[in-house]
Design a protein around this motif. Structure first.
Motif, PDB file in Angstrom:
ATOM      1  N   ASP A   5     -51.343  88.469  32.244  1.00 37.73           N
ATOM      2  CA  ASP A   5     -50.425  88.799  33.336  1.00 37.73           C
ATOM      3  C   ASP A   5     -50.910  89.963  34.202  1.00 37.73           C
ATOM      4  O   ASP A   5     -50.810  89.882  35.423  1.00 37.73           O
ATOM      5  N   PRO A   6     -51.427  91.054  33.622  1.00 36.11           N
ATOM      6  CA  PRO A   6     -51.881  92.137  34.506  1.00 36.11           C
ATOM      7  C   PRO A   6     -52.984  91.699  35.467  1.00 36.11           C
ATOM      8  O   PRO A   6     -53.006  92.121  36.622  1.00 36.11           O
ATOM      9  N   VAL A   7     -53.884  90.836  35.014  1.00 39.45           N
ATOM     10  CA  VAL A   7     -54.972  90.372  35.871  1.00 39.45           C
ATOM     11  C   VAL A   7     -54.417  89.516  37.002  1.00 39.45           C
ATOM     12  O   VAL A   7     -54.777  89.690  38.174  1.00 39.45           O
ATOM     13  N   THR A   8     -53.533  88.600  36.679  1.00 40.43           N
ATOM     14  CA  THR A   8     -52.983  87.698  37.692  1.00 40.43           C
ATOM     15  C   THR A   8     -52.119  88.459  38.681  1.00 40.43           C
ATOM     16  O   THR A   8     -52.237  88.282  39.899  1.00 40.43           O
ATOM     17  N   GLU A   9     -51.219  89.289  38.181  1.00 42.50           N
ATOM     18  CA  GLU A   9     -50.340  90.032  39.082  1.00 42.50           C
ATOM     19  C   GLU A   9     -51.124  90.995  39.959  1.00 42.50           C
ATOM     20  O   GLU A   9     -50.758  91.229  41.119  1.00 42.50           O
ATOM     21  N   ASN A  10     -52.197  91.554  39.427  1.00 44.07           N
ATOM     22  CA  ASN A  10     -53.013  92.449  40.252  1.00 44.07           C
ATOM     23  C   ASN A  10     -53.681  91.676  41.388  1.00 44.07           C
ATOM     24  O   ASN A  10     -53.786  92.175  42.523  1.00 44.07           O
ATOM     25  N   ALA A  11     -54.139  90.467  41.100  1.00 47.03           N
ATOM     26  CA  ALA A  11     -54.734  89.641  42.150  1.00 47.03           C
ATOM     27  C   ALA A  11     -53.693  89.299  43.219  1.00 47.03           C
ATOM     28  O   ALA A  11     -53.991  89.310  44.416  1.00 47.03           O
TER      29      ALA A  11
ATOM     30  N   MET B 100     -60.445  83.057  41.253  1.00 49.61           N
ATOM     31  CA  MET B 100     -61.474  82.035  41.067  1.00 49.61           C
ATOM     32  C   MET B 100     -62.877  82.548  41.355  1.00 49.61           C
ATOM     33  O   MET B 100     -63.862  82.018  40.807  1.00 49.61           O
ATOM     34  N   LEU B 101     -62.998  83.563  42.191  1.00 44.41           N
ATOM     35  CA  LEU B 101     -64.315  84.100  42.524  1.00 44.41           C
ATOM     36  C   LEU B 101     -64.743  85.243  41.601  1.00 44.41           C
ATOM     37  O   LEU B 101     -65.802  85.834  41.794  1.00 44.41           O
ATOM     38  N   MET B 102     -63.917  85.531  40.574  1.00 45.37           N
ATOM     39  CA  MET B 102     -64.371  86.463  39.547  1.00 45.37           C
ATOM     40  C   MET B 102     -65.510  85.817  38.764  1.00 45.37           C
ATOM     41  O   MET B 102     -65.401  84.654  38.358  1.00 45.37           O
ATOM     42  N   PRO B 103     -66.607  86.499  38.538  1.00 39.71           N
ATOM     43  CA  PRO B 103     -67.736  85.866  37.844  1.00 39.71           C
ATOM     44  C   PRO B 103     -67.495  85.689  36.355  1.00 39.71           C
ATOM     45  O   PRO B 103     -66.918  86.548  35.692  1.00 39.71           O
ATOM     46  N   ALA B 104     -67.946  84.556  35.867  1.00 37.93           N
ATOM     47  CA  ALA B 104     -68.037  84.285  34.421  1.00 37.93           C
ATOM     48  C   ALA B 104     -66.713  84.469  33.685  1.00 37.93           C
ATOM     49  O   ALA B 104     -66.650  85.053  32.605  1.00 37.93           O
ATOM     50  N   LYS B 105     -65.642  83.939  34.266  1.00 41.20           N
ATOM     51  CA  LYS B 105     -64.349  83.941  33.596  1.00 41.20           C
ATOM     52  C   LYS B 105     -63.950  82.489  33.295  1.00 41.20           C
ATOM     53  O   LYS B 105     -64.426  81.556  33.940  1.00 41.20           O
ATOM     54  N   PRO B 106     -63.086  82.263  32.306  1.00 43.26           N
ATOM     55  CA  PRO B 106     -62.658  80.895  32.018  1.00 43.26           C
ATOM     56  C   PRO B 106     -61.993  80.214  33.209  1.00 43.26           C
ATOM     57  O   PRO B 106     -61.970  78.987  33.291  1.00 43.26           O
ATOM     58  N   TRP B 107     -61.452  80.984  34.132  1.00 45.44           N
ATOM     59  CA  TRP B 107     -60.765  80.437  35.296  1.00 45.44           C
ATOM     60  C   TRP B 107     -61.638  80.452  36.563  1.00 45.44           C
ATOM     61  O   TRP B 107     -61.177  80.100  37.637  1.00 45.44           O
TER      62      TRP B 107
ATOM     63  N   PRO C 231     -50.590  77.487  37.781  1.00 45.55           N
ATOM     64  CA  PRO C 231     -50.893  76.060  37.569  1.00 45.55           C
ATOM     65  C   PRO C 231     -52.189  75.594  38.226  1.00 45.55           C
ATOM     66  O   PRO C 231     -52.711  74.524  37.873  1.00 45.55           O
ATOM     67  N   GLN C 232     -52.733  76.367  39.163  1.00 40.00           N
ATOM     68  CA  GLN C 232     -53.950  75.979  39.867  1.00 40.00           C
ATOM     69  C   GLN C 232     -55.219  76.462  39.180  1.00 40.00           C
ATOM     70  O   GLN C 232     -56.336  76.155  39.626  1.00 40.00           O
ATOM     71  N   LEU C 233     -55.073  77.186  38.076  1.00 44.95           N
ATOM     72  CA  LEU C 233     -56.224  77.777  37.385  1.00 44.95           C
ATOM     73  C   LEU C 233     -56.596  76.960  36.160  1.00 44.95           C
ATOM     74  O   LEU C 233     -55.732  76.386  35.488  1.00 44.95           O
ATOM     75  N   ALA C 234     -57.875  76.943  35.861  1.00 40.30           N
ATOM     76  CA  ALA C 234     -58.356  76.208  34.695  1.00 40.30           C
ATOM     77  C   ALA C 234     -57.992  76.902  33.391  1.00 40.30           C
ATOM     78  O   ALA C 234     -57.955  76.267  32.333  1.00 40.30           O
ATOM     79  N   ALA C 235     -57.745  78.197  33.453  1.00 42.90           N
ATOM     80  CA  ALA C 235     -57.326  78.969  32.285  1.00 42.90           C
ATOM     81  C   ALA C 235     -56.340  80.017  32.768  1.00 42.90           C
ATOM     82  O   ALA C 235     -56.269  80.338  33.956  1.00 42.90           O
ATOM     83  N   ASP C 236     -55.580  80.562  31.843  1.00 41.21           N
ATOM     84  CA  ASP C 236     -54.521  81.506  32.182  1.00 41.21           C
ATOM     85  C   ASP C 236     -54.995  82.940  31.956  1.00 41.21           C
ATOM     86  O   ASP C 236     -55.157  83.355  30.807  1.00 41.21           O
TER      87      ASP C 236
END
Length: 212
Positions: free
Chosen positions: A23-29, A166-173, A15-20
Motif C-alpha cells: 500500500d505505501p508504494v501504490t499510494e505514493n505513486a 509500471m516503469l519501476m525497474p525489476a519489480k513484479p508489476w 487491478p491493472q497491475l500484474a502484481a500488488d
C-alpha cells in the motif's frame, strides 16, 4: 471544498497491475501522480484576497491554502491592470535599475514560487491593490486532494500512477510497454487540461516553474 483521500484511486490502479505492490508504494505513486498533474495542468485555481502594496517594498509573500503549494502565478493585476511576467535576465537588460528605482510596477518576476517581486519598486502604497490568480498543487504532506479533481480526471490520474509503478525497474508489476503507453496518455491529459486552464483566463498565462 470536499477532499478525497489518495486511497480512493486504489480500485482504479491495482487491478491493472500484474502484481500488488505494498500500500505505501501504490499510494505514493498515486500521490506523486496527483501532485504532478495539478502542478503541470494548472487546473486547481485559487483566488486569494487582494494584497496590499507598500511603498518601497517590492517583494510580496504568497500564501497558499493549507496543505497546498503554489504551482504557478497564472495572472497578476495591479488595480485591475495586468502585470506582465518577465525573467530576471529581461529585467536586468531592459530595466537595469529595476531593483532600486521607484515607480508604478508594470512587471513582476519570481525566483521561487513562494514570492512575487514587483518591477519597479512601488512608489506609493495601495491598499488591496494586487489581485492574483494562483494555481495550486497538493503539498507533499497532504493526505488528499479536491474531490472535483478526482471526479473530472480520475482516469488520467490512474494512468499517471500506473505509469510510475509500471516503469519501476525489476519489480513484479513492471511493464515497460504498458507503462510507456500510460505515461503518454497521462501527458496528453495534462496538456489538454493545461490548455483549458489557460484558455479560461482570457489571456496568456504567465510562466513559472512548477514544483513536483
Amino acid at each position: 471544498m470536499a477532499n478525497i483521500k489518495y486511497s480512493e484511486l486504489l480500485d482504479e490502479v491495482l487491478p491493472q497491475l500484474a502484481a500488488d505492490p505494498s500500500d505505501p508504494v501504490t499510494e505514493n505513486a498515486i500521490k506523486r501522480a496527483v501532485i504532478e498533474f495539478c502542478a503541470a495542468s494548472w487546473i486547481w485555481k485559487y483566488l486569494p484576497d487582494p494584497l496590499d502594496i507598500v511603498a518601497g517594498e517590492a517583494t510580496i509573500d504568497l500564501e497558499p491554502q493549507p496543505a497546498t503549494d503554489i504551482a504557478a502565478v497564472m495572472a497578476a493585476e495591479l488595480e485591475g491592470v495586468p502585470l506582465d511576467h518577465k525573467s530576471l535576465d529581461w529585467l536586468n537588460a531592459e530595466l537595469p535599475r529595476w531593483r532600486s528605482e521607484r515607480d508604478r510596477p508594470r512587471y513582476f518576476t519570481q525566483v521561487d514560487t513562494e514570492q512575487l517581486i514587483l518591477a519597479r519598486v512601488p512608489d506609493v502604497s495601495i491598499a488591496a491593490g494586487l489581485t492574483l490568480t494562483l494555481a495550486l498543487q497538493p503539498s507533499h504532506n497532504a493526505t488528499g486532494f479536491p474531490k472535483w479533481i478526482f471526479n473530472q480526471h480520475v482516469y488520467a490520474l490512474a494512468d499517471g500512477a500506473l505509469a510510475k509503478l509500471m516503469l519501476m525497474p525489476a519489480k513484479p508489476w513492471t511493464d515497460v510497454v504498458s507503462g510507456q503507453d500510460r505515461r503518454a496518455k497521462f501527458d496528453a491529459a495534462i496538456a489538454n487540461a493545461r490548455a483549458a486552464a489557460v484558455a479560461g483566463l482570457g489571456r496568456a498565462a504567465l510562466r513559472v516553474a512548477a514544483q513536483h
